[in-house]
Design a protein around this motif. Structure first.
Motif, PDB file in Angstrom:
ATOM      1  N   ASP A 122      51.961 -14.004  52.487  1.00 19.32           N
ATOM      2  CA  ASP A 122      50.173 -14.772  51.832  1.00 19.32           C
ATOM      3  C   ASP A 122      50.970 -16.503  52.800  1.00 19.32           C
ATOM      4  O   ASP A 122      49.798 -16.565  53.698  1.00 19.32           O
ATOM      5  CB  ASP A 122      50.049 -14.623  50.447  1.00 19.32           C
ATOM      6  CG  ASP A 122      49.380 -13.338  49.978  1.00 19.32           C
ATOM      7  OD1 ASP A 122      48.519 -12.925  51.012  1.00 19.32           O
ATOM      8  OD2 ASP A 122      49.455 -13.710  48.841  1.00 19.32           O
ATOM      9  N   ASP A 164      50.938 -16.196  56.667  1.00 14.67           N
ATOM     10  CA  ASP A 164      48.735 -15.705  56.866  1.00 14.67           C
ATOM     11  C   ASP A 164      48.410 -17.150  57.085  1.00 14.67           C
ATOM     12  O   ASP A 164      47.551 -17.265  57.999  1.00 14.67           O
ATOM     13  CB  ASP A 164      48.318 -14.529  56.443  1.00 14.67           C
ATOM     14  CG  ASP A 164      49.623 -13.216  56.410  1.00 14.67           C
ATOM     15  OD1 ASP A 164      49.477 -13.523  57.231  1.00 14.67           O
ATOM     16  OD2 ASP A 164      48.383 -12.254  55.751  1.00 14.67           O
ATOM     17  N   GLY A 165      48.361 -17.808  56.235  1.00 10.21           N
ATOM     18  CA  GLY A 165      47.928 -18.958  56.103  1.00 10.21           C
ATOM     19  C   GLY A 165      48.354 -20.132  57.287  1.00 10.21           C
ATOM     20  O   GLY A 165      47.067 -20.428  57.618  1.00 10.21           O
ATOM     21  N   GLN A 205      49.403 -19.700  59.934  1.00  9.62           N
ATOM     22  CA  GLN A 205      48.990 -18.330  61.183  1.00  9.62           C
ATOM     23  C   GLN A 205      47.763 -19.005  61.205  1.00  9.62           C
ATOM     24  O   GLN A 205      48.018 -19.018  62.493  1.00  9.62           O
ATOM     25  CB  GLN A 205      48.716 -17.143  61.602  1.00  9.62           C
ATOM     26  CG  GLN A 205      49.104 -16.414  62.343  1.00  9.62           C
ATOM     27  CD  GLN A 205      49.151 -15.306  62.673  1.00  9.62           C
ATOM     28  OE1 GLN A 205      49.268 -14.280  61.233  1.00  9.62           O
ATOM     29  NE2 GLN A 205      49.781 -14.845  63.291  1.00  9.62           N
ATOM     30  N   ARG A 206      46.953 -18.894  60.253  1.00  2.92           N
ATOM     31  CA  ARG A 206      45.594 -18.896  60.530  1.00  2.92           C
ATOM     32  C   ARG A 206      44.755 -20.955  61.010  1.00  2.92           C
ATOM     33  O   ARG A 206      44.556 -20.718  61.827  1.00  2.92           O
ATOM     34  CB  ARG A 206      44.882 -19.326  59.647  1.00  2.92           C
ATOM     35  CG  ARG A 206      44.330 -16.824  59.060  1.00  2.92           C
ATOM     36  CD  ARG A 206      43.453 -16.593  58.017  1.00  2.92           C
ATOM     37  NE  ARG A 206      43.532 -17.200  57.068  1.00  2.92           N
ATOM     38  CZ  ARG A 206      44.611 -16.549  55.453  1.00  2.92           C
ATOM     39  NH1 ARG A 206      45.401 -15.428  56.713  1.00  2.92           N
ATOM     40  NH2 ARG A 206      45.427 -17.357  54.950  1.00  2.92           N
ATOM     41  N   ARG A 207      46.267 -21.114  59.603  1.00  2.00           N
ATOM     42  CA  ARG A 207      46.380 -23.099  60.287  1.00  2.00           C
ATOM     43  C   ARG A 207      46.123 -23.609  61.870  1.00  2.00           C
ATOM     44  O   ARG A 207      45.962 -24.376  62.564  1.00  2.00           O
ATOM     45  CB  ARG A 207      46.890 -23.318  58.999  1.00  2.00           C
ATOM     46  CG  ARG A 207      46.626 -24.942  58.900  1.00  2.00           C
ATOM     47  CD  ARG A 207      48.059 -25.716  57.926  1.00  2.00           C
ATOM     48  NE  ARG A 207      47.554 -26.763  58.357  1.00  2.00           N
ATOM     49  CZ  ARG A 207      48.526 -27.789  57.709  1.00  2.00           C
ATOM     50  NH1 ARG A 207      49.569 -27.184  57.315  1.00  2.00           N
ATOM     51  NH2 ARG A 207      49.271 -28.816  58.249  1.00  2.00           N
ATOM     52  N   ALA A 262      46.211 -21.147  64.388  1.00  2.00           N
ATOM     53  CA  ALA A 262      44.673 -21.363  65.274  1.00  2.00           C
ATOM     54  C   ALA A 262      44.193 -22.037  65.585  1.00  2.00           C
ATOM     55  O   ALA A 262      43.541 -22.126  66.536  1.00  2.00           O
ATOM     56  CB  ALA A 262      44.587 -19.931  65.015  1.00  2.00           C
ATOM     57  N   ARG A 263      42.978 -22.903  64.512  1.00  2.00           N
ATOM     58  CA  ARG A 263      42.503 -23.339  64.163  1.00  2.00           C
ATOM     59  C   ARG A 263      42.618 -24.881  64.935  1.00  2.00           C
ATOM     60  O   ARG A 263      41.567 -25.125  65.229  1.00  2.00           O
ATOM     61  CB  ARG A 263      42.526 -24.073  62.457  1.00  2.00           C
ATOM     62  CG  ARG A 263      41.279 -22.613  62.114  1.00  2.00           C
ATOM     63  CD  ARG A 263      40.467 -23.137  60.761  1.00  2.00           C
ATOM     64  NE  ARG A 263      41.713 -24.449  59.889  1.00  2.00           N
ATOM     65  CZ  ARG A 263      41.890 -23.599  58.604  1.00  2.00           C
ATOM     66  NH1 ARG A 263      42.759 -22.339  58.590  1.00  2.00           N
ATOM     67  NH2 ARG A 263      43.629 -24.474  58.139  1.00  2.00           N
ATOM     68  N   HIS A 299      45.561 -25.270  67.428  1.00  2.00           N
ATOM     69  CA  HIS A 299      46.054 -25.518  68.675  1.00  2.00           C
ATOM     70  C   HIS A 299      45.221 -25.298  69.714  1.00  2.00           C
ATOM     71  O   HIS A 299      44.134 -25.568  69.728  1.00  2.00           O
ATOM     72  CB  HIS A 299      46.878 -23.221  68.615  1.00  2.00           C
ATOM     73  CG  HIS A 299      47.061 -23.495  69.980  1.00  2.00           C
ATOM     74  ND1 HIS A 299      46.225 -23.706  71.263  1.00  2.00           N
ATOM     75  CD2 HIS A 299      48.580 -22.900  69.511  1.00  2.00           C
ATOM     76  CE1 HIS A 299      48.038 -22.963  71.774  1.00  2.00           C
ATOM     77  NE2 HIS A 299      49.021 -22.739  71.164  1.00  2.00           N
ATOM     78  N   ARG A 353      42.385 -23.913  72.058  1.00  7.10           N
ATOM     79  CA  ARG A 353      41.046 -23.304  71.305  1.00  7.10           C
ATOM     80  C   ARG A 353      40.193 -25.024  71.516  1.00  7.10           C
ATOM     81  O   ARG A 353      39.414 -23.972  70.945  1.00  7.10           O
ATOM     82  CB  ARG A 353      41.040 -23.624  69.358  1.00  7.10           C
ATOM     83  CG  ARG A 353      42.151 -22.369  69.423  1.00  7.10           C
ATOM     84  CD  ARG A 353      41.435 -21.628  68.203  1.00  7.10           C
ATOM     85  NE  ARG A 353      40.237 -21.371  67.488  1.00  7.10           N
ATOM     86  CZ  ARG A 353      39.327 -21.232  67.007  1.00  7.10           C
ATOM     87  NH1 ARG A 353      39.960 -22.481  65.730  1.00  7.10           N
ATOM     88  NH2 ARG A 353      38.576 -20.987  66.666  1.00  7.10           N
TER      89      ARG A 353
END
Length: 64
Positions: free
Chosen positions: A47, A50-51, A53-55, A57-58, A60, A63
């Motif tokens: 978990d 995953d958190g 990784q999402r952070r 991605a936001r 990067h 983006r």
């Protein structure tokens, strides 16, 4: 450590057996608990990963 002496060989066997049984029950209890604890710890780490990784991605640069 105190010295424990039994009155008879049979009493000594009973003392040893009781200790063995208690130790064996404790080991069995821990053996059944360990997989659940490991699974829970791994799920928590997944978990977290995953958190993160999402952070990532936001925020990067590609983006933006």
């Amino acid at each position: 450590m105190a010295d424990l002496r039994a009155a008879t060989p049979s009493a000594a066997a009973e003392i040893l057996t009781a200790g063995y049984v208690a130790s064996r029950e404790r080991i069995e209890s821990l053996q059944s608990r360990l997989p659940r604890l490991v699974h829970g710890a791994l799920a928590d780490r997944l978990d977290q990963a995953d958190g993160l990784q999402r952070r990532l991605a936001r925020v990067h640069p590609r983006r933006r």
